[in-house]
Each structure stands twice: as structure tokens, then as C-alpha cells.
Enzyme design. Structure first.
Site, mmCIF file in Angstrom:
data_model
loop_
_atom_site.group_PDB
_atom_site.id
_atom_site.type_symbol
_atom_site.label_atom_id
_atom_site.label_comp_id
_atom_site.label_asym_id
_atom_site.label_seq_id
_atom_site.Cartn_x
_atom_site.Cartn_y
_atom_site.Cartn_z
ATOM 1 N N HIS A 1 23.768 31.185 19.453
ATOM 2 C CA HIS A 1 24.122 32.553 20.211
ATOM 3 C C HIS A 1 23.487 33.516 19.420
ATOM 4 C CE1 HIS A 1 27.027 35.427 21.927
ATOM 5 N NE2 HIS A 1 26.736 36.176 20.977
ATOM 6 N N GLU A 2 23.598 33.774 18.034
ATOM 7 C CA GLU A 2 23.068 34.758 17.081
ATOM 8 C C GLU A 2 21.529 34.639 17.114
ATOM 9 O OE1 GLU A 2 24.994 37.184 16.375
ATOM 10 O OE2 GLU A 2 26.736 36.136 16.806
ATOM 11 N N GLN B 1 22.018 43.715 16.651
ATOM 12 C CA GLN B 1 23.221 44.169 17.011
ATOM 13 C C GLN B 1 23.830 45.446 16.178
ATOM 14 O OE1 GLN B 1 25.255 40.267 17.111
ATOM 15 N NE2 GLN B 1 26.315 41.391 18.641
ATOM 16 N N CYS C 1 30.653 38.235 23.140
ATOM 17 C CA CYS C 1 29.880 39.068 22.179
ATOM 18 C C CYS C 1 30.363 40.257 21.870
ATOM 19 C CB CYS C 1 28.241 38.961 22.974
ATOM 20 S SG CYS C 1 26.992 39.869 22.118
ATOM 21 N N LEU C 2 30.148 40.865 20.541
ATOM 22 C CA LEU C 2 30.410 42.119 19.971
ATOM 23 C C LEU C 2 29.516 43.243 20.621
ATOM 24 C CD1 LEU C 2 30.537 41.235 16.323
ATOM 25 C CD2 LEU C 2 32.515 41.370 18.132
ATOM 26 N N GLY D 1 29.706 35.784 14.024
ATOM 27 C CA GLY D 1 28.508 35.887 13.664
ATOM 28 C C GLY D 1 27.980 37.136 14.345
ATOM 29 N N HIS E 1 19.799 36.486 19.842
ATOM 30 C CA HIS E 1 19.833 38.063 19.645
ATOM 31 C C HIS E 1 18.451 38.465 18.871
ATOM 32 C CE1 HIS E 1 23.749 39.737 20.828
ATOM 33 N NE2 HIS E 1 24.450 38.920 20.285
#
Length: 192
Positions: A148-149, A50, A106-107, A45, A152
Site C-alpha cells: 500500500h505504501e 502523503q 488511507c490517510l 504506514g 504511494h
């Protein structure tokens, strides 16, 4: 086009993102770039903040998690077939079920993984990439990736769910990320 992913410490990651309209500039291209960026960085995701866009947009492909589970592991996520979906202007209607831990990463916070407790289900109201209104309930690992997304686009990071002691223990790793002292195999944009 593969876009750089903003690293921990960048202010865009802490902003509450704005809803968008169907005439948002080059939206289809942006969504395509988000998919490409997510896959190039081995993510499941990615949210617009991000990639330095403070808008309520994220994409999720939890099918790749479900499809790679062993048969006995699939029993851990009953009813979760996985999804590949675009979420625009998402707002949580409700969460439910027992909270359960899962090791998240997380990226934007590379090389850091921690167990996070989240509810089993999440119901969202959103529009899809064609701006068709949707309201759906998701469960299992798919619900987790969505939450999670979703965090963000509300300016929340998975580390915010950790106990204070655990976050203090991660401080030096987080400082290294902010300073660009971490190596990853995908494009990153570090805070100045």
C-alpha cells in the site's frame, strides 16, 4: 512535528517519486516527523508523497496490527511478526503467493475503506534510515501495508485497485474529499 497529510486530489499523490541520496536535507528530522504524523493520525504506514514530498520514502509499523490481534486471528498471518521500519529508495523485486482481499483505508482518502486484493508476499530492495542496503521478503498483513505504501511512491492509490463500478460509486465521496468537505481528527492539506 506533526505534518499535514495531503488529501485525495492533490497532484503529488499521482507522481512517481524520486530516489534520494544520504545528503537529503534534514532526512532524520523528516523521518521522525513522519512517524509522529503517522501515529497522531492512527495510521500504520505513511509515505512521503502523503506529506507533500515526492521522494521514495515510507515508514511502516505493522507491529501494532499484529500485537492487537486475538490469538486465533494470528493464525491468519503465519510468520508475520510485524515490523517497524523505514524504507528509502524502495523497489519491488517480486511479489508472490495467492492474492487475498483485505479492507484497506488511507490517510489521504479519509472515511473510505474497501477490500483490495494483493499478493501474500513482497520482496523489496531498499536502504534503511542509515542508508544500509537491504533486500527482504515480507508476508501477510505486513506485506500488504508495505505494498500500500509502496504504491504511494509510484503515484498509485488503493482505490486504483478497485473495479470501475466500485470507483464510480465512490466518486461523490472522493469529490467531497478533494473539496475539503470531510472532517478528520488529524491535520489535512486539501487541494486548492
Amino acid at each position: 512535528m506533526i505534518l499535514p497529510i495531503v488529501a485525495y486530489g492533490h497532484p503529488v499523490l499521482r507522481k512517481v517519486a524520486e530516489d534520494i541520496t544520504p545528503d537529503y536535507p534534514e532526512l532524520k528530522e523528516l523521518i521522525a516527523n513522519m512517524w509522529q504524523t503517522m501515529y497522531a493520525s492512527n495510521g500504520v504506514g505513511i509515505a512521503a508523497p502523503q506529506i507533500n514530498k515526492s521522494i521514495r520514502l515510507f515508514v511502516v509499523d505493522s507491529k501494532q496490527i499484529i500485537d492487537n490481534l486475538e490469538d486465533d486471528e494470528k493464525n491468519d498471518y503465519p510468520g508475520d511478526e510485524g515490523i517497524k521500519e523505514v524504507f528509502i529508495n524502495a523497489h519491488i523485486v517480486e511479489t508472490g503467493g495467492k492474492e487475498w482481499p483485505y479492507n484497506e483505508g488511507c490517510l489521504s482518502i479519509p472515511k473510505v475503506r474497501e477490500d483490495v486484493d494483493r499478493p501474500t508476499t513482497v520482496t523489496l530492495r531498499y536502504v534503511d534510515e542509515n542508508f544500509q542496503p537491504q533486500e527482504k521478503t515480507f508476508t501477510g498483513v505486513t506485506a500488504r501495508v508495505i505494498q500500500h505504501e509502496y504504491d504511494h511512491i509510484d503515484g498509485i492509490l488503493f482505490i486504483d485497485h478497485l473495479k470501475p463500478l466500485k470507483r464510480r460509486m465512490l466518486k461523490s465521496k472522493l469529490d467531497d474529499i478533494t473539496k475539503g468537505k470531510v472532517r478528520v481528527d488529524y491535520r489535512m492539506s486539501f487541494p486548492k
